[in-house]
Design an enzyme around this catalytic site. Sequence first.
Site, PDB file in Angstrom:
ATOM      1  N   HIS A 299       3.181  -1.016  -3.596  1.00 36.67           N
ATOM      2  CA  HIS A 299       3.217  -1.206  -4.884  1.00 36.67           C
ATOM      3  C   HIS A 299       2.745  -2.511  -5.583  1.00 36.67           C
ATOM      4  O   HIS A 299       2.745  -3.224  -4.580  1.00 36.67           O
ATOM      5  CB  HIS A 299       4.159  -0.759  -6.394  1.00 36.67           C
ATOM      6  CG  HIS A 299       5.367  -1.756  -5.987  1.00 36.67           C
ATOM      7  ND1 HIS A 299       6.741  -1.065  -5.305  1.00 36.67           N
ATOM      8  CD2 HIS A 299       6.036  -2.831  -6.607  1.00 36.67           C
ATOM      9  CE1 HIS A 299       7.414  -1.972  -5.708  1.00 36.67           C
ATOM     10  NE2 HIS A 299       6.999  -2.928  -6.112  1.00 36.67           N
TER      11      HIS A 299
ATOM     12  N   HIS B 162       3.283  -9.669  -7.895  1.00 38.24           N
ATOM     13  CA  HIS B 162       3.646  -9.370  -7.110  1.00 38.24           C
ATOM     14  C   HIS B 162       3.111  -8.504  -5.854  1.00 38.24           C
ATOM     15  O   HIS B 162       2.483  -7.461  -7.039  1.00 38.24           O
ATOM     16  CB  HIS B 162       4.668  -9.052  -7.042  1.00 38.24           C
ATOM     17  CG  HIS B 162       5.989  -8.437  -7.298  1.00 38.24           C
ATOM     18  ND1 HIS B 162       6.244  -7.665  -8.173  1.00 38.24           N
ATOM     19  CD2 HIS B 162       5.678  -6.371  -6.230  1.00 38.24           C
ATOM     20  CE1 HIS B 162       6.901  -6.776  -8.304  1.00 38.24           C
ATOM     21  NE2 HIS B 162       7.043  -6.044  -7.228  1.00 38.24           N
TER      22      HIS B 162
ATOM     23  N   GLU C 105       6.971  -8.396  -1.890  1.00 35.74           N
ATOM     24  CA  GLU C 105       7.845  -8.295  -1.797  1.00 35.74           C
ATOM     25  C   GLU C 105       7.790  -7.151  -0.748  1.00 35.74           C
ATOM     26  O   GLU C 105       6.749  -6.621  -0.088  1.00 35.74           O
ATOM     27  CB  GLU C 105       7.896  -7.208  -3.084  1.00 35.74           C
ATOM     28  CG  GLU C 105       9.265  -6.423  -2.728  1.00 35.74           C
ATOM     29  CD  GLU C 105       9.622  -5.375  -4.648  1.00 35.74           C
ATOM     30  OE1 GLU C 105       8.749  -5.390  -5.213  1.00 35.74           O
ATOM     31  OE2 GLU C 105      10.275  -4.743  -3.913  1.00 35.74           O
TER      32      GLU C 105
END
Lengths: 145, 145
Positions: free
Chosen positions: A8, A87, A136
Amino acid sequence: MKLGRMNHIGVATPDLDAAIAFYRDVMGATDITEPFVLESQQVRVCFVNTPGESGTAGTQVELLQPTTPDSAVGKWLEKNPLGGQHHICYEVPDIHAAKAWFEKLGKRVLGEPRVGAHGTLIFFVHPRDMGGQLTEIMEAPTHEH
Amino acid sequence: MKLGRMNHIGVATPDLDAAIAFYRDVMGATDITEPFVLESQQVRVCFVNTPGESGTAGTQVELLQPTTPDSAVGKWLEKNPLGGQHHICYEVPDIHAAKAWFEKLGKRVLGEPRVGAHGTLIFFVHPRDMGGQLTEIMEAPTHEH
């Protein structure tokens, strides 16, 4: 390490309900998950599912609204009041091996692996060590798809 | 409009060769396209291919280095010297229908459709009208995959 799936991109917003309406009514998303609070990151969060190739699941948009201005996302929004790309998240098969990999390369891993919005272990790597992108790293769910 | 595939996220960098080395040596990318200059956007550009589900092609990372400081990406880098996430790109079946859609909703479309890095017509929509994200809309290639 081998590059994993882009799970994502995280998009911060000052108003999650307005962001959901934007993705539904402007961008035409038809599959948006129910918002929930992720206490460990002090955010209210949901996912916009985007279509991948050939009927597969594409990279999601993770919408993030801080539950308090003192949170990491809250502070980010202070500098970027409209919201925007916060992010990027890639999947790995083994979170602990990935942590060791980034640390060996001198990248600043921000804290210990903890449970993320998908229920698997995640950690973040400092944007200054990652070409300006807060990154991440997420252990891939084994039960999805 | 129906939400299309997330074709790529655009990542600006002050040094394309260093960014390529980062994606190869740190992130473990094994499929990075040859850089080329896209004159219309005053950038040197290449794509990092990421794996999608079940062997499909995932969302790409488009690496962008300005060819001049006066370009849009050059000015963005002035404010973000490390580089980072610059835009997000979704595919649509018909670029002119998409332009009419965004304009009908009062979104500021930045210029007329022009040929983008994938050889199909693209336009950008102003980040202030898109939750803080500079958004590229791209006519889907018909010959790929």
